[in-house]
Structures are given as C-alpha cells and as structure tokens.
Design a protein around this motif. Structure first.
Motif, PDB file in Angstrom:
ATOM      1  N   PRO A   3       7.853 -10.503 -13.873  1.00  0.00           N
ATOM      2  CA  PRO A   3       6.620  -9.850 -14.313  1.00  0.00           C
ATOM      3  C   PRO A   3       5.966  -9.072 -13.175  1.00  0.00           C
ATOM      4  N   ARG A   4       5.177  -8.111 -13.543  1.00  0.00           N
ATOM      5  CA  ARG A   4       4.379  -7.427 -12.532  1.00  0.00           C
ATOM      6  C   ARG A   4       3.009  -8.079 -12.490  1.00  0.00           C
ATOM      7  N   VAL A   5       2.379  -7.995 -11.353  1.00  0.00           N
ATOM      8  CA  VAL A   5       1.056  -8.584 -11.177  1.00  0.00           C
ATOM      9  C   VAL A   5       0.049  -7.447 -11.126  1.00  0.00           C
ATOM     10  N   LEU A   6      -0.883  -7.460 -12.065  1.00  0.00           N
ATOM     11  CA  LEU A   6      -1.931  -6.447 -12.124  1.00  0.00           C
ATOM     12  C   LEU A   6      -3.214  -7.021 -11.556  1.00  0.00           C
ATOM     13  N   VAL A   7      -3.734  -6.363 -10.539  1.00  0.00           N
ATOM     14  CA  VAL A   7      -4.946  -6.789  -9.838  1.00  0.00           C
ATOM     15  C   VAL A   7      -6.145  -6.101 -10.474  1.00  0.00           C
ATOM     16  N   LEU A   8      -7.118  -6.904 -10.895  1.00  0.00           N
ATOM     17  CA  LEU A   8      -8.326  -6.401 -11.539  1.00  0.00           C
ATOM     18  C   LEU A   8      -9.532  -6.733 -10.664  1.00  0.00           C
ATOM     19  N   PRO A   9      -9.895  -5.824  -9.745  1.00  0.00           N
ATOM     20  CA  PRO A   9     -11.059  -6.071  -8.898  1.00  0.00           C
ATOM     21  C   PRO A   9     -12.358  -6.033  -9.703  1.00  0.00           C
ATOM     22  N   GLY A  10     -13.404  -6.461  -9.063  1.00  0.00           N
ATOM     23  CA  GLY A  10     -14.720  -6.420  -9.681  1.00  0.00           C
ATOM     24  C   GLY A  10     -15.459  -5.132  -9.366  1.00  0.00           C
ATOM     25  N   TRP A  11     -16.731  -5.175  -9.652  1.00  0.00           N
ATOM     26  CA  TRP A  11     -17.639  -4.053  -9.431  1.00  0.00           C
ATOM     27  C   TRP A  11     -17.549  -3.610  -7.965  1.00  0.00           C
ATOM     28  N   LEU A  12     -17.432  -2.348  -7.724  1.00  0.00           N
ATOM     29  CA  LEU A  12     -17.338  -1.709  -6.413  1.00  0.00           C
ATOM     30  C   LEU A  12     -15.977  -1.879  -5.743  1.00  0.00           C
ATOM     31  N   ASN A  13     -14.992  -2.493  -6.460  1.00  0.00           N
ATOM     32  CA  ASN A  13     -13.627  -2.610  -5.961  1.00  0.00           C
ATOM     33  C   ASN A  13     -13.517  -3.723  -4.905  1.00  0.00           C
ATOM     34  N   HIS A  18     -10.173  -8.322   1.421  1.00  0.00           N
ATOM     35  CA  HIS A  18     -10.243  -9.178   0.232  1.00  0.00           C
ATOM     36  C   HIS A  18      -8.850  -9.724  -0.072  1.00  0.00           C
ATOM     37  N   TRP A  19      -8.763 -10.950  -0.535  1.00  0.00           N
ATOM     38  CA  TRP A  19      -7.463 -11.549  -0.844  1.00  0.00           C
ATOM     39  C   TRP A  19      -6.685 -10.718  -1.858  1.00  0.00           C
ATOM     40  N   GLN A  20      -7.363 -10.041  -2.790  1.00  0.00           N
ATOM     41  CA  GLN A  20      -6.636  -9.196  -3.754  1.00  0.00           C
ATOM     42  C   GLN A  20      -5.897  -8.068  -3.033  1.00  0.00           C
ATOM     43  N   SER A  21      -6.565  -7.430  -2.089  1.00  0.00           N
ATOM     44  CA  SER A  21      -5.944  -6.338  -1.326  1.00  0.00           C
ATOM     45  C   SER A  21      -4.814  -6.872  -0.461  1.00  0.00           C
ATOM     46  N   ARG A  22      -5.009  -8.039   0.095  1.00  0.00           N
ATOM     47  CA  ARG A  22      -3.958  -8.648   0.917  1.00  0.00           C
ATOM     48  C   ARG A  22      -2.732  -8.974   0.073  1.00  0.00           C
ATOM     49  N   TRP A  23      -2.954  -9.424  -1.172  1.00  0.00           N
ATOM     50  CA  TRP A  23      -1.829  -9.711  -2.054  1.00  0.00           C
ATOM     51  C   TRP A  23      -1.069  -8.439  -2.417  1.00  0.00           C
ATOM     52  N   GLU A  24      -1.778  -7.351  -2.583  1.00  0.00           N
ATOM     53  CA  GLU A  24      -1.100  -6.080  -2.849  1.00  0.00           C
ATOM     54  C   GLU A  24      -0.149  -5.739  -1.706  1.00  0.00           C
ATOM     55  N   ALA A  25      -0.638  -5.891  -0.473  1.00  0.00           N
ATOM     56  CA  ALA A  25       0.175  -5.568   0.701  1.00  0.00           C
ATOM     57  C   ALA A  25       1.333  -6.548   0.873  1.00  0.00           C
ATOM     58  N   LEU A  26       1.074  -7.832   0.632  1.00  0.00           N
ATOM     59  CA  LEU A  26       2.098  -8.858   0.833  1.00  0.00           C
ATOM     60  C   LEU A  26       3.150  -8.905  -0.269  1.00  0.00           C
ATOM     61  N   TYR A  27       2.700  -8.751  -1.517  1.00  0.00           N
ATOM     62  CA  TYR A  27       3.589  -9.010  -2.650  1.00  0.00           C
ATOM     63  C   TYR A  27       3.885  -7.788  -3.513  1.00  0.00           C
ATOM     64  N   GLY A  28       3.253  -6.666  -3.225  1.00  0.00           N
ATOM     65  CA  GLY A  28       3.486  -5.466  -4.028  1.00  0.00           C
ATOM     66  C   GLY A  28       2.765  -5.475  -5.363  1.00  0.00           C
ATOM     67  N   ASP A  29       1.696  -6.248  -5.484  1.00  0.00           N
ATOM     68  CA  ASP A  29       0.913  -6.263  -6.718  1.00  0.00           C
ATOM     69  C   ASP A  29       0.323  -4.876  -6.962  1.00  0.00           C
ATOM     70  N   GLN A  30      -0.003  -4.581  -8.208  1.00  0.00           N
ATOM     71  CA  GLN A  30      -0.519  -3.264  -8.584  1.00  0.00           C
ATOM     72  C   GLN A  30      -1.983  -3.353  -8.974  1.00  0.00           C
TER      73      GLN A  30
END
Length: 178
Positions: A3-13, A18-30
C-alpha cells in the motif's frame, strides 16, 4: 501489493521537523498537498483527498494529524472509495468545534461522528492545546478507533520531541493488512 501511505497534515501544513515530514523522507510517504493551507475549506480538502486516492490503484494507509483527522472522518462519511483505504493512523485531532478554533475554521464543524469504514488508531495527548484529552477519547469512540494514550506530548508535532517517531510507525504498520 504494497500500500501507499498518504500523509494528511493539519491546518497550515507540517513543517520539515514534523514526524509526518520525516516519514516522507524516510519511507517515501506521499503528502496530500492541499491548494490552500491557510484558509482550509472542508469540501475542497475532501475533494483533494479523493483525487489523490484515485490516482493510483494500490490500497492506501492514511496518516492524519490534527485537522487531517477531521478531514479523514468527513471524507469517509461521503466517499464511495473508502474500500481503497486499509486503515488510518489519526494523531492529535483538532477540535474544530471549540469556540476559540471554530471561527478560524468555519466549514469544519460539526465534526463527523460516524464509525470509520476501515481500521483506525487514534493517538491522543493529555496536554494537547487544540483538543482536550476527553474529547480525543470521545472522537476515538465515535469513529470506532483504537485509542492510544501518549501521555503529555502536547499537539504531537515537531515540538513534542518525537524525532522519527518509530513507535507511531509501528502502530501504522499494524493497520497494513493488505
């Protein structure tokens, strides 16, 4: 099929620490990039999530933070494509019904409170300035989410000192039944 991982940030991104941004860099999340991070409109954000979800045949895992949690519930209540989602990790939901926050996010109340049609884990904090702990627990119950008490970690964001947050990633991985 992975599966692909879709990252849904909150208000203002979510910023670079942020751990979400770190996961994008580490795991290729979108990241689901919204057209307007400053004045979010619920319908626009729901349409964008739907658009990104339909761009790929693979099933998805959703990783939502703050307003992204409220988006997940609203989208799931209206989409005909929820079967494409294996599960959702919902972290530190933002209380868009709170009198201090509601006027800034007028299209986000009331919060949808129906069970999610996929597995979910909601992670809450005792001292989150954007959502009382008991409200986070109540949302988890309404959505049918397994609730995780993270203790006093603020808004569970870059300021919470989580770094790459391997514990959160492990919870996400438990939702991957694809």
């Amino acid at each position: 099929m992975t599966p692909r991982v879709l990252v849904l940030p909150g208000w203002l991104n979510s910023g670079p620490d942020h751990w979400q941004s770190r996961w994008e860099a580490l795991y290729g999340d979108q990241r689901v990039a919204q057209h307007d991070w400053e004045t979010p409109r619920r319908g626009d954000w729901m349409a964008r999530l739907e658009e990104v979800l339909l761009q790929d045949e693979r099933p998805a895992l959703l990783v939502a933070h703050s307003l992204g949690c409220i988006l997940t519930a609203a989208w799931a209540a209206h989409s005909l494509n929820t079967a494409r989602v294996l599960g959702a990790l919902l972290v530190a939901p933002g209380d868009t019904e709170h009198p201090d926050l509601g006027p800034q996010l007028p299209s986000w109340a009331p919060i949808v409170r129906q069970p999610l049609p996929f597995a979910s884990i909601l992670v809450g904090s005792h001292n989150d300035p954007y959502c009382r702990f008991d409200k986070a627990q109540a949302l988890a119950q309404a959505w049918g989410s397994h609730f995780v008490d993270l203790g006093a970690r603020g808004h569970i964001n870059a300021e919470s000192g989580l770094g790459d947050w391997p514990e959160g990633r492990a919870w996400l991985n438990t939702l991957n039944k694809g």
